[in-house]
Design a protein around this motif. Structure first.
Motif, PDB file in Angstrom:
ATOM      1  N   ASP A 101       3.058  61.644  28.768  1.00 27.01           N
ATOM      2  CA  ASP A 101       2.196  60.814  27.924  1.00 27.01           C
ATOM      3  C   ASP A 101       1.100  61.621  27.232  1.00 27.01           C
ATOM      4  OD1 ASP A 101       0.852  61.471  30.156  1.00 27.01           O
ATOM      5  OD2 ASP A 101       0.171  59.462  30.693  1.00 27.01           O
ATOM      6  N   GLY A 102       1.310  62.921  27.134  1.00 23.56           N
ATOM      7  CA  GLY A 102       0.319  63.780  26.512  1.00 23.56           C
ATOM      8  C   GLY A 102       0.535  63.897  25.019  1.00 23.56           C
ATOM      9  N   PRO A 103      -0.120  64.884  24.388  1.00 25.35           N
ATOM     10  CA  PRO A 103       0.001  65.052  22.937  1.00 25.35           C
ATOM     11  C   PRO A 103       1.420  65.422  22.508  1.00 25.35           C
ATOM     12  CG  PRO A 103      -1.193  66.888  23.935  1.00 25.35           C
ATOM     13  CD  PRO A 103      -1.039  65.845  24.987  1.00 25.35           C
ATOM     14  N   THR A 104       2.166  66.064  23.401  1.00 28.41           N
ATOM     15  CA  THR A 104       3.550  66.415  23.098  1.00 28.41           C
ATOM     16  C   THR A 104       4.467  65.624  24.019  1.00 28.41           C
ATOM     17  OG1 THR A 104       2.824  68.666  22.562  1.00 28.41           O
ATOM     18  CG2 THR A 104       5.186  68.303  22.772  1.00 28.41           C
ATOM     19  N   GLU A 105       4.928  64.475  23.560  1.00 25.87           N
ATOM     20  CA  GLU A 105       5.781  63.636  24.375  1.00 25.87           C
ATOM     21  C   GLU A 105       7.194  64.206  24.443  1.00 25.87           C
ATOM     22  OE1 GLU A 105       4.893  59.176  24.016  1.00 25.87           O
ATOM     23  OE2 GLU A 105       4.441  59.976  22.022  1.00 25.87           O
ATOM     24  N   ARG A 106       7.934  63.701  25.408  1.00 29.03           N
ATOM     25  CA  ARG A 106       9.334  64.109  25.541  1.00 29.03           C
ATOM     26  C   ARG A 106      10.189  63.152  24.715  1.00 29.03           C
ATOM     27  NH1 ARG A 106       8.893  64.400  32.102  1.00 29.03           N
ATOM     28  NH2 ARG A 106       7.428  66.146  32.202  1.00 29.03           N
ATOM     29  N   ILE A 107      10.530  63.580  23.520  1.00 27.62           N
ATOM     30  CA  ILE A 107      11.309  62.733  22.616  1.00 27.62           C
ATOM     31  C   ILE A 107      12.589  63.461  22.211  1.00 27.62           C
ATOM     32  CG2 ILE A 107      11.354  61.530  20.406  1.00 27.62           C
ATOM     33  CD1 ILE A 107       8.340  61.244  20.616  1.00 27.62           C
ATOM     34  N   LEU A 108      13.702  62.796  22.402  1.00 29.54           N
ATOM     35  CA  LEU A 108      15.005  63.343  22.038  1.00 29.54           C
ATOM     36  C   LEU A 108      15.596  62.478  20.934  1.00 29.54           C
ATOM     37  CD1 LEU A 108      17.501  65.165  22.601  1.00 29.54           C
ATOM     38  CD2 LEU A 108      18.165  63.526  24.361  1.00 29.54           C
ATOM     39  N   ASP A 117      27.769  66.834   3.795  1.00 33.12           N
ATOM     40  CA  ASP A 117      28.059  67.022   2.379  1.00 33.12           C
ATOM     41  C   ASP A 117      29.367  66.295   2.067  1.00 33.12           C
ATOM     42  OD1 ASP A 117      30.112  68.642   3.342  1.00 33.12           O
ATOM     43  OD2 ASP A 117      29.116  70.519   2.845  1.00 33.12           O
ATOM     44  N   LYS A 118      30.011  66.658   0.973  1.00 36.11           N
ATOM     45  CA  LYS A 118      31.239  65.985   0.556  1.00 36.11           C
ATOM     46  C   LYS A 118      32.365  66.166   1.555  1.00 36.11           C
ATOM     47  CE  LYS A 118      34.463  65.814  -3.343  1.00 36.11           C
ATOM     48  NZ  LYS A 118      34.788  66.386  -4.674  1.00 36.11           N
ATOM     49  N   TYR A 119      32.333  67.264   2.325  1.00 39.74           N
ATOM     50  CA  TYR A 119      33.464  67.625   3.169  1.00 39.74           C
ATOM     51  C   TYR A 119      33.206  67.509   4.670  1.00 39.74           C
ATOM     52  CZ  TYR A 119      34.865  69.653  -1.286  1.00 39.74           C
ATOM     53  OH  TYR A 119      35.175  69.827  -2.609  1.00 39.74           O
ATOM     54  N   PHE A 120      31.948  67.386   5.079  1.00 43.60           N
ATOM     55  CA  PHE A 120      31.635  67.435   6.510  1.00 43.60           C
ATOM     56  C   PHE A 120      30.690  66.303   6.924  1.00 43.60           C
ATOM     57  CE2 PHE A 120      32.888  71.756   5.577  1.00 43.60           C
ATOM     58  CZ  PHE A 120      33.592  72.151   6.708  1.00 43.60           C
ATOM     59  N   ALA A 121      30.890  65.841   8.166  1.00 42.85           N
ATOM     60  CA  ALA A 121      29.914  64.985   8.840  1.00 42.85           C
ATOM     61  C   ALA A 121      29.121  65.860   9.801  1.00 42.85           C
ATOM     62  CB  ALA A 121      30.619  63.866   9.597  1.00 42.85           C
ATOM     63  N   ALA A 122      27.951  65.397  10.217  1.00 44.43           N
ATOM     64  CA  ALA A 122      27.099  66.220  11.085  1.00 44.43           C
ATOM     65  C   ALA A 122      26.447  65.379  12.164  1.00 44.43           C
ATOM     66  CB  ALA A 122      26.023  66.923  10.266  1.00 44.43           C
ATOM     67  N   ILE A 123      26.179  66.036  13.291  1.00 40.95           N
ATOM     68  CA  ILE A 123      25.354  65.452  14.355  1.00 40.95           C
ATOM     69  C   ILE A 123      24.204  66.416  14.618  1.00 40.95           C
ATOM     70  CG2 ILE A 123      25.226  64.779  16.774  1.00 40.95           C
ATOM     71  CD1 ILE A 123      28.004  63.809  16.692  1.00 40.95           C
ATOM     72  N   THR A 124      22.998  65.867  14.684  1.00 39.27           N
ATOM     73  CA  THR A 124      21.807  66.685  14.918  1.00 39.27           C
ATOM     74  C   THR A 124      21.087  66.196  16.168  1.00 39.27           C
ATOM     75  OG1 THR A 124      21.547  66.926  12.511  1.00 39.27           O
ATOM     76  CG2 THR A 124      19.683  67.581  13.893  1.00 39.27           C
ATOM     77  N   VAL A 125      20.728  67.135  17.031  1.00 37.21           N
ATOM     78  CA  VAL A 125      19.980  66.843  18.254  1.00 37.21           C
ATOM     79  C   VAL A 125      18.639  67.576  18.159  1.00 37.21           C
ATOM     80  CG1 VAL A 125      19.906  67.042  20.765  1.00 37.21           C
ATOM     81  CG2 VAL A 125      22.077  66.560  19.616  1.00 37.21           C
ATOM     82  N   THR A 126      17.547  66.813  18.194  1.00 36.47           N
ATOM     83  CA  THR A 126      16.213  67.387  18.014  1.00 36.47           C
ATOM     84  C   THR A 126      15.341  67.054  19.222  1.00 36.47           C
ATOM     85  OG1 THR A 126      16.435  66.993  15.636  1.00 36.47           O
ATOM     86  CG2 THR A 126      14.247  67.558  16.447  1.00 36.47           C
ATOM     87  N   ASP A 127      14.554  68.033  19.662  1.00 37.66           N
ATOM     88  CA  ASP A 127      13.641  67.795  20.781  1.00 37.66           C
ATOM     89  C   ASP A 127      12.221  68.158  20.391  1.00 37.66           C
ATOM     90  OD1 ASP A 127      12.908  70.617  21.596  1.00 37.66           O
ATOM     91  OD2 ASP A 127      15.067  70.761  21.915  1.00 37.66           O
ATOM     92  N   GLU A 186      18.108  75.343  14.359  1.00 37.38           N
ATOM     93  CA  GLU A 186      17.040  75.518  13.374  1.00 37.38           C
ATOM     94  C   GLU A 186      15.743  74.974  13.954  1.00 37.38           C
ATOM     95  OE1 GLU A 186      18.328  71.533  10.796  1.00 37.38           O
ATOM     96  OE2 GLU A 186      19.057  73.530  10.209  1.00 37.38           O
ATOM     97  N   GLY A 187      14.638  75.480  13.449  1.00 37.84           N
ATOM     98  CA  GLY A 187      13.339  75.025  13.920  1.00 37.84           C
ATOM     99  C   GLY A 187      12.979  73.684  13.302  1.00 37.84           C
ATOM    100  N   THR A 188      11.908  73.078  13.793  1.00 36.88           N
ATOM    101  CA  THR A 188      11.425  71.812  13.238  1.00 36.88           C
ATOM    102  C   THR A 188       9.966  71.959  12.856  1.00 36.88           C
ATOM    103  OG1 THR A 188      10.622  70.851  15.303  1.00 36.88           O
ATOM    104  CG2 THR A 188      12.973  70.604  14.828  1.00 36.88           C
ATOM    105  N   SER A 189       9.507  71.087  11.976  1.00 38.22           N
ATOM    106  CA  SER A 189       8.104  71.148  11.544  1.00 38.22           C
ATOM    107  C   SER A 189       7.153  70.839  12.691  1.00 38.22           C
ATOM    108  CB  SER A 189       7.868  70.158  10.397  1.00 38.22           C
ATOM    109  OG  SER A 189       8.216  68.844  10.793  1.00 38.22           O
ATOM    110  N   ALA A 190       7.666  70.083  13.700  1.00 41.06           N
ATOM    111  CA  ALA A 190       6.816  69.721  14.844  1.00 41.06           C
ATOM    112  C   ALA A 190       6.801  70.810  15.914  1.00 41.06           C
ATOM    113  CB  ALA A 190       7.297  68.404  15.450  1.00 41.06           C
ATOM    114  N   GLY A 191       7.618  71.835  15.749  1.00 41.47           N
ATOM    115  CA  GLY A 191       7.611  72.948  16.693  1.00 41.47           C
ATOM    116  C   GLY A 191       8.707  72.926  17.726  1.00 41.47           C
ATOM    117  N   GLY A 192       9.522  71.893  17.778  1.00 41.33           N
ATOM    118  CA  GLY A 192      10.617  71.845  18.738  1.00 41.33           C
ATOM    119  C   GLY A 192      11.839  72.569  18.215  1.00 41.33           C
ATOM    120  N   ALA A 193      13.004  72.180  18.718  1.00 41.86           N
ATOM    121  CA  ALA A 193      14.252  72.800  18.286  1.00 41.86           C
ATOM    122  C   ALA A 193      15.224  71.727  17.827  1.00 41.86           C
ATOM    123  CB  ALA A 193      14.872  73.606  19.430  1.00 41.86           C
ATOM    124  N   ALA A 194      16.064  72.079  16.882  1.00 37.90           N
ATOM    125  CA  ALA A 194      17.102  71.166  16.405  1.00 37.90           C
ATOM    126  C   ALA A 194      18.427  71.916  16.396  1.00 37.90           C
ATOM    127  CB  ALA A 194      16.771  70.645  15.010  1.00 37.90           C
TER     128      ALA A 194
END
Length: 274
Positions: free
Chosen positions: A185-192, A200-210, A256-264
């Motif tokens: 419950d702090g400033p950096t919560e555990r959010i998945l 794009d035209k040829y691919f679907a994607a799944i993204t997991v961000t923490d 790839e990195g995220t603007s919030a500092g986690g990982a994607a």
């Protein structure tokens, strides 16, 4: 010996040599597939082992509800004028809880079975929804908030649902491990966050961000290498197996990195129309 005989002998030798090389290549391919299948299965067993305790608790809830409703319905049936509407409601609850428990067991059984890659037409959102339902008990235990955004406009893909679930479960487990040091419950919560999209035209994607600390720059080039792990007790196989499965589907996986500092982590799968 005539030139013609020499040419025939040389040609025969070449054919024998290439035949030998072809047999060795085919044998090596079979062995590689066998080893990959064994590694993939071992990875699934490790995954199931990690989530088994939480899922056992998850199954106990509908089973307890079934028993409670069955006892109550039996008592009501013993009355002179049983309240049939209430009994019907209890039976509906029993059926719902039974289906819920059966669904969990069925998906666990699918993950435990050893199987080679077998592609059929599947819905990527259903793959994501199944993996999310399996990970929810673990997330609750670890005080992780799981959010999903599934694009309903993605057309069907050709893939192996069990193998793709394994990729997604690996990524989600890694994300929760990365957030272990976050205060609930702090400033950096555990959010998945898990999202499906049309890449794009040829691919679907799944993204997991923490919302974890992210991955150090020195580690990024090696995170998909076999036996490389940033966790003290990690086997270093999860991401390597995930990459192998995604590549076998004709897709790509990267971090790839995220603007919030986690990982994607994102992986793509070819669309059937491609």
């Amino acid at each position: 010996m005539s030139l013609l005989v020499l040419l025939v002998v040389a040609q025969s030798a070449v054919l024998v040599y290439w035949g030998f090389r072809d047999r060795r290549w085919r044998s090596a391919q079979r062995e590689a597939r066998r080893i990959h299948s064994a590694d993939t299965h071992a990875g699934r067993l490790a995954l199931v082992g990690e989530i088994a305790g939480s899922i056992a608790h998850e199954i106990s809830q509908p089973l307890s509800a079934i028993l409670t409703n069955a006892d109550a319905a039996e008592n009501l049936l013993g009355e002179p004028q049983p309240p049939l509407d209430e009994i019907r409601r209890m039976l509906a609850d029993i059926r719902r809880d039974d289906l819920r428990a059966n669904d969990i067991v069925r998906h666990l059984h699918s993950l435990l079975k050893r199987r080679e890659l077998h592609t059929t037409m599947i819905d990527l959102n259903e793959v994501a929804a199944t993996a999310l339902s399996l990970i929810q008990p673990v997330a609750r235990k670890r005080l992780v908030t799981v959010r999903s955004c599934l694009d309903t406009k993605i057309p069907p893909i050709r893939g192996d649902a069990i193998h793709l679930e394994q990729v997604l479960l690996n990524l989600m487990m890694n994300a929760m491990d990365a957030m272990a040091s976050n205060t609930a419950d702090g400033p950096t919560e555990r959010i998945l966050d898990v999202a499906t999209s049309r890449y794009d035209k040829y691919f679907a994607a799944i993204t997991v961000t923490d919302t974890g600390p992210g991955i150090a720059a020195a580690y990024r080039p090696r995170i998909f290498d076999s036996f490389f792990s940033t966790k003290k007790e990690g086997m270093g196989l999860g991401l390597a197996i995930a990459r192998t499965i995604v590549h076998a589907h004709g897709g790509k996986i990267w971090q790839e990195g995220t603007s919030a500092g986690g990982a994607a982590f994102k992986f793509t799968i070819p669309l059937q129309a491609a």
